[in-house]
Every structure is written in structure tokens, then in C-alpha cells.
Design a protein around this motif. Structure first.
Motif, short mmCIF file in Angstrom:
data_model
loop_
_atom_site.label_atom_id
_atom_site.label_comp_id
_atom_site.label_asym_id
_atom_site.label_seq_id
_atom_site.Cartn_x
_atom_site.Cartn_y
_atom_site.Cartn_z
N LEU A 8 1.00 -1.11 0.01
CA LEU A 8 0.13 -0.01 -0.18
C LEU A 8 0.90 1.27 0.18
CD1 LEU A 8 -3.18 0.40 2.05
CD2 LEU A 8 -1.26 2.32 2.42
N TYR A 18 6.06 2.36 1.69
CA TYR A 18 4.86 1.26 1.58
C TYR A 18 4.68 0.47 2.86
CZ TYR A 18 6.13 1.83 -3.53
OH TYR A 18 6.27 2.33 -4.78
N ARG A 19 3.46 0.21 2.91
CA ARG A 19 3.16 -0.49 3.85
C ARG A 19 2.73 -1.89 3.44
NH1 ARG A 19 -1.02 2.66 8.12
NH2 ARG A 19 0.45 4.21 8.88
N VAL A 21 0.59 -5.11 3.62
CA VAL A 21 -0.67 -5.24 4.01
C VAL A 21 -1.58 -6.46 3.56
CG1 VAL A 21 -1.39 -2.71 4.40
CG2 VAL A 21 -1.98 -3.89 1.99
N ALA A 23 -5.10 -7.70 2.10
CA ALA A 23 -6.05 -7.02 1.68
C ALA A 23 -7.01 -8.05 0.74
CB ALA A 23 -5.85 -5.94 0.89
N ASP A 30 -4.65 1.03 -3.01
CA ASP A 30 -4.46 2.18 -1.69
C ASP A 30 -5.89 1.83 -0.77
OD1 ASP A 30 -2.01 2.54 -2.47
OD2 ASP A 30 -2.34 4.61 -3.12
N ARG A 32 -9.09 -0.01 1.28
CA ARG A 32 -9.16 -0.85 2.82
C ARG A 32 -8.29 -2.16 2.66
NH1 ARG A 32 -14.70 -2.90 4.34
NH2 ARG A 32 -14.09 -4.39 2.91
N ALA A 33 -7.53 -2.26 4.05
CA ALA A 33 -6.81 -3.40 4.24
C ALA A 33 -7.26 -4.21 5.42
CB ALA A 33 -5.23 -2.93 4.40
N GLU A 35 -5.17 -6.26 7.49
CA GLU A 35 -4.09 -6.23 8.34
C GLU A 35 -2.98 -5.57 7.94
OE1 GLU A 35 -1.96 -9.16 11.58
OE2 GLU A 35 -3.61 -9.69 10.25
N PHE A 36 -2.20 -4.68 8.54
CA PHE A 36 -0.82 -4.16 8.34
C PHE A 36 0.14 -5.06 8.83
CE2 PHE A 36 -3.81 -0.67 8.55
CZ PHE A 36 -3.49 0.16 7.20
N ILE A 39 6.63 -2.95 6.92
CA ILE A 39 6.64 -1.37 6.20
C ILE A 39 7.83 -1.79 5.29
CG2 ILE A 39 5.90 0.13 7.98
CD1 ILE A 39 8.92 0.65 8.63
#
Length: 151
Positions: A8, A18-19, A21, A23, A30, A32-33, A35-36, A39
Motif C-alpha cells: 500500500l 509502503y506498508r 498489507v 487485503a 491504496d 481498505r486493508a 491487516e498491516f 513497512i
């Protein structure tokens, strides 16, 4: 529902961050996810890659599919080899610890002034303690002199 492990994008123009994730595969890049889990900062030297290994292993075990970019990152951290049962990769490069800028500045200032290393804080406290004593003694003499002149 097909679940993906993907990147993301965050950050500014020409400074991507970036994260990693978890999804739904139908959501936007970009969007809704679920869970994260980590990074990735590619502009740092060396690149920053932080992954919550436990959570990634869980999601891989329940069928989440990593994108190609995330799979390469997981290979660098060793999570992909752990999941597949392969030997671990060599360790990641870690950035060197930054030097304390304030200490370096003070050392340069002392060197430029030619001052030897002396503790500055105790000297200031001692000077402040002596200054009031010196002020009190002349203050006591002055009222006596003034009273003599008036009489």
C-alpha cells in the motif's frame, strides 16, 4: 474471498514509502486493508524492511497470495524460505548507527576555541554560587555608609 499480501503506497511524490498489507484482492491498491504486517522504505540506504513474521506466516498458511514485489521482500527477510521450508538467506544489511550531532558539534567547537575538555556544568554552578555571596557583602556595607552620611 481471495486474500493478497501486497504493498500500500504512502509518502510524498518521489519519496515512496509502503506498508505491507493483507487485503481482499478486489480492493484498490491504496484501499481498505484487513491487516498491516510491515513497512518498506526503498529510498533509505539501506532500504528499511520490517515485517511481522508471525502474522505473515499465519496469512501464508491460510492461503494468502503475495504479490511479486512482496514475495521478493519476504525472500530478503527470510519469511518466504521459512514458509517453503528452504534454507535461510544471508542477513540483511543494517544501517550504521548515527553519530550524535550535538556531541560532534561541541567537540568541534572546543577544538576550534582551543579549550581543553573540562566539565562545563559544575563550573557554571560554582560561579553562580559564589556570585550571590560577593553581592551580599557589599550590600551590607552600603546601608551602613548611607546611614552615617544621613546622621
Amino acid at each position: 474471498m481471495a486474500v493478497k499480501i501486497r504493498l500500500l503506497r504512502m509518502g510524498k511524490i518521489r519519496n515512496p514509502q509502503y506498508r505491507i498489507v493483507i487485503a481482499d484482492s478486489r480492493t484498490k491498491r491504496d484501499g481498505r486493508a484487513i491487516e498491516f504486517v510491515g513497512i518498506y522504505q526503498p529510498k533509505e540506504d539501506p532500504s528499511v524492511i520490517e515485517v511481522k513474521s508471525e502474522r505473515v506466516q499465519y496469512w501464508l498458511s491460510v492461503g494468502a497470495q503475495p504479490s511479486e514485489a512482496v514475495q521478493r521482500l519476504l525472500e530478503l527477510t527470510g519469511d518466504w524460505q521459512k514458509f517453503k521450508g528452504l534454507p535461510a538467506p544471508p542477513p540483511l544489511k543494517v544501517a550504521a548507527e548515527r553519530a550524535d550531532r550535538k556531541a560532534a558539534y561541541e567537540a568541534e567547537a572546543k577544538a576550534a576555541a582551543g579549550v581543553a575538555d573540562t566539565p562545563a556544568k559544575p563550573a557554571k554552578k560554582a560561579a553562580k554560587a559564589e556570585a550571590p555571596k560577593a553581592d551580599q557583602a557589599p550590600a551590607e556595607e552600603q546601608p551602613a555608609a548611607n546611614s552615617g552620611e544621613q546622621a
